[in-house]
Design a protein around this motif. Structure first.
Motif, PDB file in Angstrom:
ATOM      1  N   LEU A 203      23.357  52.272  37.724  1.00  0.00           N
ATOM      2  CA  LEU A 203      24.825  52.288  37.823  1.00  0.00           C
ATOM      3  C   LEU A 203      25.287  51.545  39.072  1.00  0.00           C
ATOM      4  O   LEU A 203      24.563  51.455  40.069  1.00  0.00           O
ATOM      5  CB  LEU A 203      25.351  53.725  37.878  1.00  0.00           C
ATOM      6  N   ASP A 204      26.520  51.047  39.010  1.00  0.00           N
ATOM      7  CA  ASP A 204      27.151  50.392  40.155  1.00  0.00           C
ATOM      8  C   ASP A 204      28.610  50.841  40.178  1.00  0.00           C
ATOM      9  O   ASP A 204      29.373  50.520  39.263  1.00  0.00           O
ATOM     10  CB  ASP A 204      27.046  48.869  39.965  1.00  0.00           C
ATOM     11  N   LEU A 205      28.972  51.590  41.216  1.00  0.00           N
ATOM     12  CA  LEU A 205      30.364  52.068  41.316  1.00  0.00           C
ATOM     13  C   LEU A 205      31.192  51.204  42.271  1.00  0.00           C
ATOM     14  O   LEU A 205      32.238  51.627  42.773  1.00  0.00           O
ATOM     15  CB  LEU A 205      30.400  53.531  41.775  1.00  0.00           C
ATOM     16  N   ALA A 209      34.551  52.942  43.774  1.00  0.00           N
ATOM     17  CA  ALA A 209      34.328  53.833  44.926  1.00  0.00           C
ATOM     18  C   ALA A 209      35.373  53.651  46.028  1.00  0.00           C
ATOM     19  O   ALA A 209      35.819  54.632  46.636  1.00  0.00           O
ATOM     20  CB  ALA A 209      32.934  53.601  45.491  1.00  0.00           C
ATOM     21  N   LYS A 210      35.774  52.410  46.260  1.00  0.00           N
ATOM     22  CA  LYS A 210      36.750  52.157  47.337  1.00  0.00           C
ATOM     23  C   LYS A 210      38.074  52.842  47.018  1.00  0.00           C
ATOM     24  O   LYS A 210      38.700  53.442  47.888  1.00  0.00           O
ATOM     25  CB  LYS A 210      36.972  50.649  47.496  1.00  0.00           C
ATOM     26  N   GLY A 211      38.489  52.727  45.754  1.00  0.00           N
ATOM     27  CA  GLY A 211      39.744  53.368  45.341  1.00  0.00           C
ATOM     28  C   GLY A 211      39.676  54.874  45.537  1.00  0.00           C
ATOM     29  O   GLY A 211      40.599  55.490  46.085  1.00  0.00           O
ATOM     30  N   THR A 275      44.092  45.156  44.635  1.00  0.00           N
ATOM     31  CA  THR A 275      43.957  43.759  44.219  1.00  0.00           C
ATOM     32  C   THR A 275      42.487  43.370  44.179  1.00  0.00           C
ATOM     33  O   THR A 275      41.739  43.653  45.108  1.00  0.00           O
ATOM     34  CB  THR A 275      44.744  42.835  45.173  1.00  0.00           C
ATOM     35  N   SER A 276      42.079  42.756  43.061  1.00  0.00           N
ATOM     36  CA  SER A 276      40.720  42.200  42.940  1.00  0.00           C
ATOM     37  C   SER A 276      40.862  40.692  42.835  1.00  0.00           C
ATOM     38  O   SER A 276      41.650  40.203  42.021  1.00  0.00           O
ATOM     39  CB  SER A 276      40.037  42.693  41.662  1.00  0.00           C
ATOM     40  N   GLY A 277      40.097  39.968  43.647  1.00  0.00           N
ATOM     41  CA  GLY A 277      40.234  38.512  43.623  1.00  0.00           C
ATOM     42  C   GLY A 277      38.898  37.794  43.595  1.00  0.00           C
ATOM     43  O   GLY A 277      37.875  38.360  43.987  1.00  0.00           O
ATOM     44  N   TYR A 279      38.205  35.480  45.479  1.00  0.00           N
ATOM     45  CA  TYR A 279      38.042  34.911  46.823  1.00  0.00           C
ATOM     46  C   TYR A 279      37.370  35.896  47.774  1.00  0.00           C
ATOM     47  O   TYR A 279      37.177  35.609  48.940  1.00  0.00           O
ATOM     48  CB  TYR A 279      39.424  34.529  47.391  1.00  0.00           C
ATOM     49  N   GLU A 280      37.024  37.097  47.279  1.00  0.00           N
ATOM     50  CA  GLU A 280      36.523  38.128  48.185  1.00  0.00           C
ATOM     51  C   GLU A 280      35.040  37.943  48.519  1.00  0.00           C
ATOM     52  O   GLU A 280      34.654  37.916  49.672  1.00  0.00           O
ATOM     53  CB  GLU A 280      36.786  39.514  47.606  1.00  0.00           C
ATOM     54  N   ARG A 281      34.203  37.834  47.505  1.00  0.00           N
ATOM     55  CA  ARG A 281      32.769  37.587  47.719  1.00  0.00           C
ATOM     56  C   ARG A 281      32.357  36.520  46.722  1.00  0.00           C
ATOM     57  O   ARG A 281      32.460  36.741  45.505  1.00  0.00           O
ATOM     58  CB  ARG A 281      31.948  38.839  47.420  1.00  0.00           C
ATOM     59  N   HIS A 291      31.720  34.231  41.788  1.00  0.00           N
ATOM     60  CA  HIS A 291      32.264  35.379  42.513  1.00  0.00           C
ATOM     61  C   HIS A 291      31.687  36.698  41.955  1.00  0.00           C
ATOM     62  O   HIS A 291      30.868  36.679  41.038  1.00  0.00           O
ATOM     63  CB  HIS A 291      33.795  35.362  42.462  1.00  0.00           C
ATOM     64  N   HIS A 292      32.179  37.824  42.503  1.00  0.00           N
ATOM     65  CA  HIS A 292      31.511  39.108  42.293  1.00  0.00           C
ATOM     66  C   HIS A 292      32.061  39.960  41.151  1.00  0.00           C
ATOM     67  O   HIS A 292      31.663  41.114  40.999  1.00  0.00           O
ATOM     68  CB  HIS A 292      31.550  39.914  43.595  1.00  0.00           C
ATOM     69  N   ILE A 293      32.984  39.433  40.360  1.00  0.00           N
ATOM     70  CA  ILE A 293      33.482  40.225  39.218  1.00  0.00           C
ATOM     71  C   ILE A 293      32.881  39.619  37.945  1.00  0.00           C
ATOM     72  O   ILE A 293      33.181  38.475  37.584  1.00  0.00           O
ATOM     73  CB  ILE A 293      35.025  40.237  39.176  1.00  0.00           C
ATOM     74  N   LEU A 294      31.995  40.393  37.330  1.00  0.00           N
ATOM     75  CA  LEU A 294      31.152  39.833  36.272  1.00  0.00           C
ATOM     76  C   LEU A 294      31.599  40.256  34.883  1.00  0.00           C
ATOM     77  O   LEU A 294      32.130  41.353  34.691  1.00  0.00           O
ATOM     78  CB  LEU A 294      29.702  40.299  36.477  1.00  0.00           C
ATOM     79  N   ASP A 295      31.336  39.373  33.934  1.00  0.00           N
ATOM     80  CA  ASP A 295      31.552  39.719  32.534  1.00  0.00           C
ATOM     81  C   ASP A 295      30.279  40.406  32.034  1.00  0.00           C
ATOM     82  O   ASP A 295      29.218  39.767  31.953  1.00  0.00           O
ATOM     83  CB  ASP A 295      31.829  38.431  31.736  1.00  0.00           C
ATOM     84  N   SER A 322      42.098  47.121  38.099  1.00  0.00           N
ATOM     85  CA  SER A 322      42.187  45.732  38.586  1.00  0.00           C
ATOM     86  C   SER A 322      40.937  44.949  38.179  1.00  0.00           C
ATOM     87  O   SER A 322      41.029  43.788  37.752  1.00  0.00           O
ATOM     88  CB  SER A 322      42.403  45.689  40.102  1.00  0.00           C
ATOM     89  N   THR A 323      39.769  45.566  38.263  1.00  0.00           N
ATOM     90  CA  THR A 323      38.531  44.890  37.863  1.00  0.00           C
ATOM     91  C   THR A 323      38.506  44.689  36.347  1.00  0.00           C
ATOM     92  O   THR A 323      38.147  43.609  35.855  1.00  0.00           O
ATOM     93  CB  THR A 323      37.303  45.712  38.320  1.00  0.00           C
ATOM     94  N   ALA A 324      38.920  45.731  35.616  1.00  0.00           N
ATOM     95  CA  ALA A 324      38.915  45.662  34.146  1.00  0.00           C
ATOM     96  C   ALA A 324      39.827  44.541  33.644  1.00  0.00           C
ATOM     97  O   ALA A 324      39.437  43.743  32.777  1.00  0.00           O
ATOM     98  CB  ALA A 324      39.355  47.010  33.569  1.00  0.00           C
TER      99      ALA A 324
END
Ligand code: ADP
Ligand code: MG
Length: 372
Positions: A203-205, A209-211, A275-277, A279-281, A291-295, A322-324
């Motif tokens: 799992l990866d939260l 987790a930040k929220g 906000t998820s962008g 440009y973050e990682r 970037h770090h938001i994966l399909d 936001s990620t979804a």
């Protein structure tokens, strides 16, 4: 105590006035007598204003710490520096606790234990983990798997929590995809257990987790009796109450193309905004941004958006959302956003086009250069 000290001279002065007036000519005496109520009123006003002035006015107290892989800023409104300090300190401790509970890569966290001990058999987990994983599962179903916390086997290959140096091997991503399927997470809310059906699943939260930490930090602050404040964990934020003077908190949303600028701002009361962008990682590899938001269907970065902001009552839900929405892309994302009661937001697609939810249309103030 101070009130008593100020109030005493009021009696002395009025007695003195009576005594001295006896020897004065009648018209002066009458004049003074007629003015006594006015005099007393003046003194009373002076006293009440000085009593009021002795209580410090509420101010914003603020501290920042590096936690959850980002800069966490906490502001509280208080007229007592000791109370503000205590509230902020407790909030940071709570965030540290959540980091220990939910970080993906640290040894000994619940996430690591679940991967190790819940493979093929139910493991009892803390109630707060049941709540978070339950909400994540709800969004996996709502988005048909665009949001999926069983993405751990893939994010382990990307190592977003370290300075990114390269992209993973395509074959390794392909192999790890077999282990990504939210339907193979068996969460039993009644018994408080979780089971991972596929051997090797993890799992990866990271998208939730930040929220949750922001929500919990706000609860700690409120627990100290504080009525207004704001917690911002690198773009995951929640405000409550209002600033001194009664103004709402004004929240700026970062421009995905210029990190030093904002693209718009909105005044918010008692709400979370995340906000998820892209440009973050990220890493630029052979001219392409990864970037770090994966399909979860491909194991590679989702390509539909640059930035997504989602607002709702809880930061946990706004973080997940936001990620979804980012993975769903602008069309499906906006449709889901409009469907969800109490949720608003904005999606900026890969070409820079903006989509704003109906409830935000009048409220979001765009920077002038974006309106042209
Ligand atoms: P940030 O953590 O930078 O605020 P997000 O909230 O969007 O950004 O979370 C991104 C993190 O979530 C990634 O680093 C990864 O750990 C995890 N993740 C990436 N893609 C997905 C996905 N499709 N579903 C669930 N979690 C994801
Ligand atoms: Mg998120």
């Amino acid at each position: 105590m101070q009130k008593g000290r100020f109030c005493q001279p009021q009696n002395t002065l009025s007695k003195e006035n009576f005594r001295h007036t006896h020897n004065l000519p009648v018209f002066i005496r009458n004049l003074l007598m007629s003015q006594i109520p006015v005099l007393l009123l003046g003194i009373f006003c002076l006293l009440t204003s000085s009593c009021k002035g002795s209580r410090p006015e509420p101010k914003i107290y603020q501290r920042t710490q590096f936690l959850l892989g980002t800069l966490v800023e906490i502001k509280v409104v208080s007229n007592d520096p000791a109370e503000a300090d205590r509230a902020i300190g407790n909030a940071f401790s709570r965030i540290r606790q959540i980091e220990d509970l939910m970080s993906a890569r640290r040894p000994g966290t619940w996430i690591e234990r679940i991967s190790r001990e819940a493979a093929g058999r139910p493991l009892v987990i803390p109630q707060e983990m049941v709540k978070i994983i339950g909400l994540c599962q709800k969004y996996s179903r709502l988005t048909d798997g665009a949001f999926d916390i069983s993405i751990g086997a893939i994010t382990r290959l990307w190592q977003f929590d370290r300075p990114m140096e390269t992209i993973p091997d395509a074959r390794a991503v392909e192999d790890a995809l077999r282990l990504v399927d939210f339907n193979k997470i068996r969460l039993d809310s009644q018994n408080g257990t979780i089971e991972l059906v596929l051997m090797g699943m993890s799992l990866d939260l990271g998208a939730a987790a930040k929220g949750y930490a922001v929500d919990e930090a706000v609860e700690e602050i409120k627990g100290e009796g504080i009525k207004a404040g704001l917690v911002n964990a690198g773009g995951d934020l929640k405000s409550f109450g209002r600033k001194p003077g009664g103004e709402s908190w004004n929240i700026g949303i970062q421009d995905p193309d210029h990190s030093e600028r904002i693209i718009g701002s909105i005044r918010l009361d008692d709400i979370a905004l995340v906000t998820s962008g892209d440009y973050e990682r990220y890493i630029i590899h052979e001219g392409i941004k990864y970037h770090h938001i994966l399909d979860p269907k491909t194991g590679w970065p989702a390509r539909g958006c640059k930035s997504v902001s989602a607002a709702c009552a809880e930061a946990l839900e706004a973080d997940i959302l936001s990620t979804a929405l980012f993975v769903l892309g602008p069309e499906k994302g906006m449709a889901l956003l409009e469907d969800l009661p109490g949720a608003e937001g904005m999606i900026i697609d890969a070409s820079g086009k903006m989509f704003i939810s109906s409830g935000w249309k009048g409220a979001l103030r765009l920077e002038e250069r974006r309106m042209k």
